[in-house]
Design a protein around this motif. Sequence first.
Motif, PDB file in Angstrom:
ATOM      1  N   ARG A 134       0.822  -1.218   0.000  1.00  0.00           N
ATOM      2  CA  ARG A 134       0.000   0.000   0.000  1.00  0.00           C
ATOM      3  C   ARG A 134       0.854   1.266   0.000  1.00  0.00           C
ATOM      4  O   ARG A 134       0.565   2.224  -0.718  1.00  0.00           O
ATOM      5  CB  ARG A 134      -0.952  -0.011   1.204  1.00  0.00           C
ATOM      6  N   ILE A 135       1.908   1.252   0.804  1.00  0.00           N
ATOM      7  CA  ILE A 135       2.733   2.464   0.886  1.00  0.00           C
ATOM      8  C   ILE A 135       3.566   2.633  -0.387  1.00  0.00           C
ATOM      9  O   ILE A 135       3.834   3.758  -0.824  1.00  0.00           O
ATOM     10  CB  ILE A 135       3.600   2.453   2.166  1.00  0.00           C
ATOM     11  N   GLU A 139       3.590   5.834  -2.769  1.00  0.00           N
ATOM     12  CA  GLU A 139       4.838   6.518  -3.115  1.00  0.00           C
ATOM     13  C   GLU A 139       4.919   6.782  -4.626  1.00  0.00           C
ATOM     14  O   GLU A 139       5.423   7.826  -5.056  1.00  0.00           O
ATOM     15  CB  GLU A 139       6.040   5.703  -2.658  1.00  0.00           C
ATOM     16  N   LYS A 140       4.410   5.857  -5.417  1.00  0.00           N
ATOM     17  CA  LYS A 140       4.398   6.054  -6.873  1.00  0.00           C
ATOM     18  C   LYS A 140       3.548   7.258  -7.251  1.00  0.00           C
ATOM     19  O   LYS A 140       3.923   8.059  -8.119  1.00  0.00           O
ATOM     20  CB  LYS A 140       3.880   4.796  -7.572  1.00  0.00           C
ATOM     21  N   GLU A 160       3.214  17.333   1.085  1.00  0.00           N
ATOM     22  CA  GLU A 160       4.036  17.750   2.220  1.00  0.00           C
ATOM     23  C   GLU A 160       4.117  16.682   3.320  1.00  0.00           C
ATOM     24  O   GLU A 160       5.126  16.560   4.007  1.00  0.00           O
ATOM     25  CB  GLU A 160       3.487  19.056   2.814  1.00  0.00           C
ATOM     26  N   SER A 161       3.053  15.909   3.476  1.00  0.00           N
ATOM     27  CA  SER A 161       2.965  15.003   4.625  1.00  0.00           C
ATOM     28  C   SER A 161       3.454  13.585   4.341  1.00  0.00           C
ATOM     29  O   SER A 161       3.817  12.863   5.276  1.00  0.00           O
ATOM     30  CB  SER A 161       1.513  14.919   5.117  1.00  0.00           C
ATOM     31  N   PHE A 162       3.479  13.178   3.084  1.00  0.00           N
ATOM     32  CA  PHE A 162       3.763  11.775   2.779  1.00  0.00           C
ATOM     33  C   PHE A 162       5.110  11.273   3.330  1.00  0.00           C
ATOM     34  O   PHE A 162       5.175  10.165   3.884  1.00  0.00           O
ATOM     35  CB  PHE A 162       3.671  11.495   1.278  1.00  0.00           C
ATOM     36  N   PRO A 163       6.210  12.018   3.213  1.00  0.00           N
ATOM     37  CA  PRO A 163       7.482  11.500   3.741  1.00  0.00           C
ATOM     38  C   PRO A 163       7.418  11.141   5.229  1.00  0.00           C
ATOM     39  O   PRO A 163       7.998  10.142   5.656  1.00  0.00           O
ATOM     40  CB  PRO A 163       8.467  12.650   3.485  1.00  0.00           C
ATOM     41  N   TYR A 164       6.699  11.947   6.007  1.00  0.00           N
ATOM     42  CA  TYR A 164       6.551  11.671   7.441  1.00  0.00           C
ATOM     43  C   TYR A 164       5.826  10.344   7.659  1.00  0.00           C
ATOM     44  O   TYR A 164       6.257   9.498   8.461  1.00  0.00           O
ATOM     45  CB  TYR A 164       5.779  12.818   8.104  1.00  0.00           C
ATOM     46  N   TYR A 165       4.716  10.145   6.933  1.00  0.00           N
ATOM     47  CA  TYR A 165       3.917   8.931   7.134  1.00  0.00           C
ATOM     48  C   TYR A 165       4.587   7.700   6.519  1.00  0.00           C
ATOM     49  O   TYR A 165       4.371   6.579   6.985  1.00  0.00           O
ATOM     50  CB  TYR A 165       2.495   9.133   6.610  1.00  0.00           C
ATOM     51  N   MET A 166       5.395   7.903   5.508  1.00  0.00           N
ATOM     52  CA  MET A 166       6.166   6.786   4.976  1.00  0.00           C
ATOM     53  C   MET A 166       7.189   6.323   6.024  1.00  0.00           C
ATOM     54  O   MET A 166       7.378   5.118   6.232  1.00  0.00           O
ATOM     55  CB  MET A 166       6.880   7.172   3.677  1.00  0.00           C
ATOM     56  N   ALA A 167       7.824   7.284   6.691  1.00  0.00           N
ATOM     57  CA  ALA A 167       8.784   6.943   7.759  1.00  0.00           C
ATOM     58  C   ALA A 167       8.077   6.228   8.912  1.00  0.00           C
ATOM     59  O   ALA A 167       8.615   5.270   9.486  1.00  0.00           O
ATOM     60  CB  ALA A 167       9.475   8.208   8.259  1.00  0.00           C
ATOM     61  N   MET A 168       6.864   6.667   9.238  1.00  0.00           N
ATOM     62  CA  MET A 168       6.100   6.025  10.304  1.00  0.00           C
ATOM     63  C   MET A 168       5.746   4.579   9.917  1.00  0.00           C
ATOM     64  O   MET A 168       5.814   3.664  10.744  1.00  0.00           O
ATOM     65  CB  MET A 168       4.831   6.831  10.599  1.00  0.00           C
ATOM     66  N   THR A 169       5.398   4.375   8.649  1.00  0.00           N
ATOM     67  CA  THR A 169       5.106   3.029   8.153  1.00  0.00           C
ATOM     68  C   THR A 169       6.333   2.137   8.265  1.00  0.00           C
ATOM     69  O   THR A 169       6.239   0.973   8.680  1.00  0.00           O
ATOM     70  CB  THR A 169       4.622   3.086   6.686  1.00  0.00           C
ATOM     71  N   GLU A 279      -6.053   7.095  -0.081  1.00  0.00           N
ATOM     72  CA  GLU A 279      -6.604   6.157  -1.070  1.00  0.00           C
ATOM     73  C   GLU A 279      -8.033   6.528  -1.447  1.00  0.00           C
ATOM     74  O   GLU A 279      -8.402   6.501  -2.625  1.00  0.00           O
ATOM     75  CB  GLU A 279      -6.569   4.732  -0.513  1.00  0.00           C
ATOM     76  N   ASP A 280      -8.837   6.867  -0.443  1.00  0.00           N
ATOM     77  CA  ASP A 280     -10.243   7.198  -0.707  1.00  0.00           C
ATOM     78  C   ASP A 280     -10.366   8.464  -1.561  1.00  0.00           C
ATOM     79  O   ASP A 280     -11.207   8.537  -2.460  1.00  0.00           O
ATOM     80  CB  ASP A 280     -11.005   7.389   0.610  1.00  0.00           C
ATOM     81  N   TYR A 281      -9.529   9.458  -1.259  1.00  0.00           N
ATOM     82  CA  TYR A 281      -9.611  10.716  -2.004  1.00  0.00           C
ATOM     83  C   TYR A 281      -9.305  10.496  -3.488  1.00  0.00           C
ATOM     84  O   TYR A 281     -10.031  10.982  -4.358  1.00  0.00           O
ATOM     85  CB  TYR A 281      -8.639  11.746  -1.423  1.00  0.00           C
ATOM     86  N   TYR A 282      -8.236   9.765  -3.769  1.00  0.00           N
ATOM     87  CA  TYR A 282      -7.815   9.606  -5.166  1.00  0.00           C
ATOM     88  C   TYR A 282      -8.595   8.518  -5.916  1.00  0.00           C
ATOM     89  O   TYR A 282      -8.352   8.284  -7.094  1.00  0.00           O
ATOM     90  CB  TYR A 282      -6.309   9.351  -5.245  1.00  0.00           C
TER      91      TYR A 282
END
Length: 333
Positions: A134-135, A139-140, A160-169, A279-282
């Motif tokens: 999923r992550i 990222e793609k 802006e937020s994706f890198p933070y949540y990718m690190a959390m994942t 995911e829901d938004y896109y």
Amino acid sequence: MFQQLLKKHYGIESIESNPIGHYQSCQKENQRFLLIPVGQIDEESLSELEEMAIHLRKNGDQAVGTFLHTKENERLIKVESDQYCILTCDYNHSRSSNRIGRKLAKFHYRGRAISFSVQKLSRVGQWHKLWETRIDQMEKVWNSMLYQQPESEFDRMFMESFPYYMAMTENAIQYLVDTELDDEPKSIDYGTVCHHHFSSHTWGNEIGMRNPFDWVFDHCSRDLAEWTREKYFHNVQTYQPDLQRFYSEYQSIEPLSSFSWRLLYARILFPLHYVECIEDYYSTTREQDQRLLTERLEKYLSNSSEYESFLQRFFQLLEVPVRKYQIPTLDWL
């Protein structure tokens, strides 16, 4: 329509056809019937759901909906291009969502006694692969947007937020992998009947029936984590007493092992709320849905430091014996 289907395919004369939640419902005396649209479900999944439902009913859970078979002994009926199942259970006005922690623990206890092999619906041991998939997909999308101007406020917040949540994942996956390598599962850690998304609404609705189409086969911490996540985000100010009561009720049936606590923590650490929002938004084109999801993402981002504090205090809040169980904590929180 539902009453006609019951009479034609099942030979049942029912009364009082009315919608309950998303479903059509009928009653006959103290028996309730639900019409469930099932899409293109495969026979193997359907068979596993039915076996799980039969097992839970035989082991004392009378709220579980079981599959009604047609006069030709079929589970599915077709109406034009759509497929349906009918679930039934005894109707009980007194069912409530009180002491939900204790009820969920009993549900999991019964589910762990399943003796047949669940293949199609099993998610046991698959979390880190599913999370990575999923992550990676996200990222793609993020990479494809890197050199473009954001088209919406949602795009800007995602970028802006994706890198933070990718690190959390990545932290969640590492915590999960370390748990599987370092800790030893106990009997409570056997696979059981769980839910795709267990929340305070799953059993606390007017249907009064446990719906097999809500189920997967997984580790009990899946349901605990998703109930916890939903309760936290429902009200970030008042979640603490509810959490303490819920886990106290749950462990009155069987205490969680160190392996359970660590799996549970890994799952709360994985930012499923964020992932699903993106995911829901896109995947929607409805403006109203996009507006709601934009507001939701904004709430998640503004709450991120509070969520870190929640993760930091989680074991302390629930009085988990971290030192005794040798449960690792995270330095960056």
